[in-house]
Motif scaffolding. Structure first.
Motif, PDB file in Angstrom:
ATOM      1  N   SER A 111       0.722  -1.322  -0.034  1.00 49.77           N
ATOM      2  CA  SER A 111      -0.035  -0.104   0.145  1.00 49.77           C
ATOM      3  C   SER A 111       0.997   1.517   0.448  1.00 49.77           C
ATOM      4  O   SER A 111       2.206   0.995   0.543  1.00 49.77           O
ATOM      5  N   PRO A 112       0.570   2.374  -0.733  1.00 51.21           N
ATOM      6  CA  PRO A 112       1.085   3.897  -0.482  1.00 51.21           C
ATOM      7  C   PRO A 112       1.896   3.699   1.131  1.00 51.21           C
ATOM      8  O   PRO A 112       2.919   4.711   0.769  1.00 51.21           O
ATOM      9  N   ASN A 113       0.856   3.468   1.871  1.00 50.07           N
ATOM     10  CA  ASN A 113       1.239   4.333   2.904  1.00 50.07           C
ATOM     11  C   ASN A 113       2.577   3.690   3.574  1.00 50.07           C
ATOM     12  O   ASN A 113       2.881   3.384   4.777  1.00 50.07           O
ATOM     13  N   GLN A 114       2.456   2.394   3.151  1.00 55.27           N
ATOM     14  CA  GLN A 114       3.815   1.393   3.702  1.00 55.27           C
ATOM     15  C   GLN A 114       2.931   0.484   4.757  1.00 55.27           C
ATOM     16  O   GLN A 114       4.097  -0.077   5.875  1.00 55.27           O
ATOM     17  N   ILE A 115       2.150  -0.065   5.173  1.00 56.57           N
ATOM     18  CA  ILE A 115       1.538  -0.124   6.088  1.00 56.57           C
ATOM     19  C   ILE A 115       0.743  -1.643   5.764  1.00 56.57           C
ATOM     20  O   ILE A 115       0.771  -2.469   6.531  1.00 56.57           O
ATOM     21  N   LEU A 116       0.325  -2.060   4.727  1.00 58.52           N
ATOM     22  CA  LEU A 116      -0.597  -2.647   4.664  1.00 58.52           C
ATOM     23  C   LEU A 116      -0.085  -3.882   3.233  1.00 58.52           C
ATOM     24  O   LEU A 116       0.738  -3.083   2.578  1.00 58.52           O
ATOM     25  N   VAL A 117       0.353  -5.074   2.956  1.00 54.86           N
ATOM     26  CA  VAL A 117       0.550  -5.754   2.218  1.00 54.86           C
ATOM     27  C   VAL A 117      -0.613  -7.323   1.563  1.00 54.86           C
ATOM     28  O   VAL A 117      -0.962  -7.025   2.858  1.00 54.86           O
ATOM     29  N   CYS A 118      -0.934  -7.206   0.616  1.00 50.08           N
ATOM     30  CA  CYS A 118      -1.479  -7.850   0.143  1.00 50.08           C
ATOM     31  C   CYS A 118      -0.863  -9.326  -0.849  1.00 50.08           C
ATOM     32  O   CYS A 118      -0.197  -8.431  -1.541  1.00 50.08           O
ATOM     33  N   THR A 122      -2.546 -19.065  -5.557  1.00 47.27           N
ATOM     34  CA  THR A 122      -2.664 -20.395  -5.995  1.00 47.27           C
ATOM     35  C   THR A 122      -3.891 -20.867  -5.621  1.00 47.27           C
ATOM     36  O   THR A 122      -4.233 -21.545  -6.300  1.00 47.27           O
ATOM     37  N   ASN A 123      -4.263 -20.619  -4.410  1.00 49.37           N
ATOM     38  CA  ASN A 123      -4.804 -21.412  -3.230  1.00 49.37           C
ATOM     39  C   ASN A 123      -6.861 -21.167  -3.467  1.00 49.37           C
ATOM     40  O   ASN A 123      -7.100 -21.271  -2.778  1.00 49.37           O
ATOM     41  N   ARG A 124      -6.442 -19.646  -4.699  1.00 47.66           N
ATOM     42  CA  ARG A 124      -8.024 -19.191  -4.594  1.00 47.66           C
ATOM     43  C   ARG A 124      -8.123 -18.004  -3.643  1.00 47.66           C
ATOM     44  O   ARG A 124      -9.552 -18.268  -3.044  1.00 47.66           O
ATOM     45  N   MET A 125      -7.266 -17.352  -3.116  1.00 47.38           N
ATOM     46  CA  MET A 125      -7.168 -16.784  -2.285  1.00 47.38           C
ATOM     47  C   MET A 125      -6.457 -16.006  -1.739  1.00 47.38           C
ATOM     48  O   MET A 125      -5.506 -15.008  -2.926  1.00 47.38           O
ATOM     49  N   ALA A 126      -6.662 -14.416  -1.571  1.00 52.58           N
ATOM     50  CA  ALA A 126      -6.073 -13.446  -1.019  1.00 52.58           C
ATOM     51  C   ALA A 126      -6.022 -13.293   0.236  1.00 52.58           C
ATOM     52  O   ALA A 126      -6.752 -13.285   1.135  1.00 52.58           O
ATOM     53  N   TYR A 127      -4.485 -12.035   0.894  1.00 54.70           N
ATOM     54  CA  TYR A 127      -4.366 -12.087   1.745  1.00 54.70           C
ATOM     55  C   TYR A 127      -3.318 -10.735   1.856  1.00 54.70           C
ATOM     56  O   TYR A 127      -2.697 -10.176   1.430  1.00 54.70           O
ATOM     57  N   VAL A 128      -4.269  -9.971   3.363  1.00 51.04           N
ATOM     58  CA  VAL A 128      -3.667  -8.790   3.086  1.00 51.04           C
ATOM     59  C   VAL A 128      -2.686  -8.839   5.194  1.00 51.04           C
ATOM     60  O   VAL A 128      -3.699  -9.430   6.198  1.00 51.04           O
ATOM     61  N   ILE A 129      -1.747  -8.242   5.212  1.00 43.73           N
ATOM     62  CA  ILE A 129      -1.146  -8.162   5.840  1.00 43.73           C
ATOM     63  C   ILE A 129      -0.802  -6.694   6.598  1.00 43.73           C
ATOM     64  O   ILE A 129      -0.419  -5.980   6.178  1.00 43.73           O
ATOM     65  N   ASN A 130      -0.962  -6.807   8.079  1.00 39.03           N
ATOM     66  CA  ASN A 130      -1.003  -5.266   8.593  1.00 39.03           C
ATOM     67  C   ASN A 130       0.760  -5.506   9.054  1.00 39.03           C
ATOM     68  O   ASN A 130       0.715  -6.127  10.460  1.00 39.03           O
ATOM     69  N   LEU A 131       1.562  -4.378   8.677  1.00 42.80           N
ATOM     70  CA  LEU A 131       3.091  -4.888   9.311  1.00 42.80           C
ATOM     71  C   LEU A 131       2.974  -4.594  10.625  1.00 42.80           C
ATOM     72  O   LEU A 131       4.159  -4.079  11.293  1.00 42.80           O
ATOM     73  N   ASN A 132       2.256  -3.360  10.500  1.00 41.33           N
ATOM     74  CA  ASN A 132       2.180  -2.650  11.651  1.00 41.33           C
ATOM     75  C   ASN A 132       1.404  -3.061  13.206  1.00 41.33           C
ATOM     76  O   ASN A 132       1.005  -2.886  14.362  1.00 41.33           O
ATOM     77  N   LYS A 133       0.999  -4.399  13.110  1.00 37.51           N
ATOM     78  CA  LYS A 133       0.427  -5.162  13.733  1.00 37.51           C
ATOM     79  C   LYS A 133       0.316  -6.399  13.350  1.00 37.51           C
ATOM     80  O   LYS A 133       0.532  -7.580  12.616  1.00 37.51           O
ATOM     81  N   GLU A 134       1.514  -7.665  14.319  1.00 36.47           N
ATOM     82  CA  GLU A 134       2.020  -9.084  14.737  1.00 36.47           C
ATOM     83  C   GLU A 134       0.648  -9.858  14.802  1.00 36.47           C
ATOM     84  O   GLU A 134       0.045  -9.242  15.626  1.00 36.47           O
ATOM     85  N   GLY A 135       1.229 -10.555  13.436  1.00 44.78           N
ATOM     86  CA  GLY A 135      -0.311 -11.614  13.968  1.00 44.78           C
ATOM     87  C   GLY A 135      -0.331 -11.354  12.572  1.00 44.78           C
ATOM     88  O   GLY A 135      -2.017 -12.279  12.694  1.00 44.78           O
ATOM     89  N   THR A 161      -8.179  -6.734  -6.923  1.00 43.62           N
ATOM     90  CA  THR A 161      -7.375  -8.723  -6.651  1.00 43.62           C
ATOM     91  C   THR A 161      -8.163  -8.662  -8.555  1.00 43.62           C
ATOM     92  O   THR A 161      -9.092  -8.856  -9.177  1.00 43.62           O
ATOM     93  N   GLY A 162      -7.366  -9.792  -9.346  1.00 40.47           N
ATOM     94  CA  GLY A 162      -7.454 -10.016 -10.118  1.00 40.47           C
ATOM     95  C   GLY A 162      -7.586 -11.876 -10.729  1.00 40.47           C
ATOM     96  O   GLY A 162      -6.161 -12.212  -9.960  1.00 40.47           O
ATOM     97  N   ASP A 163      -8.140 -12.099 -11.114  1.00 40.37           N
ATOM     98  CA  ASP A 163      -7.817 -13.979 -11.141  1.00 40.37           C
ATOM     99  C   ASP A 163      -7.739 -14.494 -12.005  1.00 40.37           C
ATOM    100  O   ASP A 163      -7.957 -14.234 -13.464  1.00 40.37           O
ATOM    101  N   ASP A 164      -7.856 -16.451 -12.350  1.00 38.23           N
ATOM    102  CA  ASP A 164      -7.595 -16.661 -13.328  1.00 38.23           C
ATOM    103  C   ASP A 164      -8.740 -17.144 -13.914  1.00 38.23           C
ATOM    104  O   ASP A 164      -8.935 -17.401 -16.025  1.00 38.23           O
ATOM    105  N   THR A 165     -10.369 -16.432 -13.426  1.00 34.06           N
ATOM    106  CA  THR A 165     -11.147 -16.939 -14.302  1.00 34.06           C
ATOM    107  C   THR A 165     -11.565 -15.610 -15.330  1.00 34.06           C
ATOM    108  O   THR A 165     -12.254 -15.566 -16.279  1.00 34.06           O
ATOM    109  N   GLY A 166     -10.520 -14.365 -15.218  1.00 31.82           N
ATOM    110  CA  GLY A 166     -10.525 -12.927 -16.293  1.00 31.82           C
ATOM    111  C   GLY A 166     -11.534 -11.533 -15.155  1.00 31.82           C
ATOM    112  O   GLY A 166     -11.859 -10.863 -15.807  1.00 31.82           O
ATOM    113  N   ARG A 167     -11.482 -12.083 -13.987  1.00 30.27           N
ATOM    114  CA  ARG A 167     -12.925 -11.203 -13.287  1.00 30.27           C
ATOM    115  C   ARG A 167     -12.244 -10.481 -11.744  1.00 30.27           C
ATOM    116  O   ARG A 167     -10.747 -11.258 -11.676  1.00 30.27           O
ATOM    117  N   ILE A 168     -12.308  -9.581 -12.298  1.00 27.59           N
ATOM    118  CA  ILE A 168     -11.588  -8.541 -11.191  1.00 27.59           C
ATOM    119  C   ILE A 168     -12.183  -8.351  -9.748  1.00 27.59           C
ATOM    120  O   ILE A 168     -13.546  -8.014  -9.599  1.00 27.59           O
TER     121      ILE A 168
END
Length: 260
Positions: A111-118, A122-135, A161-168
């Protein structure tokens, strides 16, 4: 003008083939360091000023798929086929590992504020991590195929998020609710870019498409190759460039319908 050449990668131990550098990034904003991920599972850090290899980090156990730089001239993120996300501090030579999932990781966005990472998988999931919050790890679900790409808006309020079905899918960072579905490309969605306020986005796959945040299609541009992998835009979201699989370069200018 070329000022010199970087040292080539050493041959992989026990083989006759050269290591393939699979991804690259400069540190931001000074570009003092060049960081590359390799097919031998290693991160390489070169000094851009001295044009020499500074460090080789073997923290992954599988080939590295992507590296992204923070805007602090020292940290980079890497993802690999081992399901790990690693944050590496070049100055301190410190590594922090995040066990995302026991599967291949396909893309990463900071993310532009350097806090969030997406991170997508391949397991049909997306994950968002907050680098300022452990766990901290938010799981984004509802996909029916591999999630191939992700991108935050410059305002940090939205994630695509974009997937292999062509959807966003477009998500609100506030509560991670779904605010729009863009349907669809005729191939994998390989890259997306938002405009400044997150109200519009452009995406590439088998063609180039422009959308509203809510999922309405604004325009489609068809390419001659089978697919396009990346797209770059000007800061004002008025010019766009990409290369398709046939090697053709496309430079597009926006219409009123895209930016209005």
């Amino acid at each position: 003008r070329v000022h010199g050449e970087f040292e080539p990668s050493s041959p992989v131990t026990g083989t006759n083939s050269q290591v393939h550098i699979t991804c690259l990034t400069f540190t931001r904003p000074s570009c003092d360091w060049l960081v590359g991920g390799g097919s031998d599972n290693a991160l390489r850090v070169w000094s851009a000023n001295e044009m020499s290899l500074k460090n080789l980090i073997r923290a992954h156990s599988a080939p590295i798929n992507e590296v992204k730089a923070f805007n602090d001239d020292r940290r980079v993120i890497s993802i690999a086929n081992d399901g790990l996300m690693i944050v590496y501090d070049i100055i301190e030579e410190a590594i922090k590992k995040y066990n995302i999932v026991n599967d291949y990781l396909t893309s990463v966005a900071l993310s532009p504020n350097q806090i969030l990472v997406c991170v997508t998988s391949t397991n049909r999931m997306a994950y968002v991590i907050n680098l300022n919050k452990e766990g901290s790890k938010v799981k984004l679900e509802g996909f029916t195929d591999c999630v191939r790409s992700c991108r935050f808006s410059p305002c940090t309020r939205y994630l695509a998020t974009g997937d292999d079905t062509g959807r966003i899918k477009v998500w609100s960072v506030n509560g991670w609710t779904l605010v729009g579905t863009c349907s669809k490309h005729n191939a994998w969605v390989t890259d997306m870019v938002f405009n400044a306020d997150g109200s519009r986005l452009v995406s590439v796959g088998g063609n180039i498409k422009f959308w509203t945040r809510g999922g309405a299609i604004l325009q489609t541009f068809y390419v001659t190759g089978r697919f396009t992998k990346y797209i770059v835009t000007s800061n004002d979201f008025s010019r766009f460039a990409t290369i398709d699989s046939s090697g053709s370069l496309y430079i597009l200018s926006s219409t009123n319908s895209i930016n209005s």
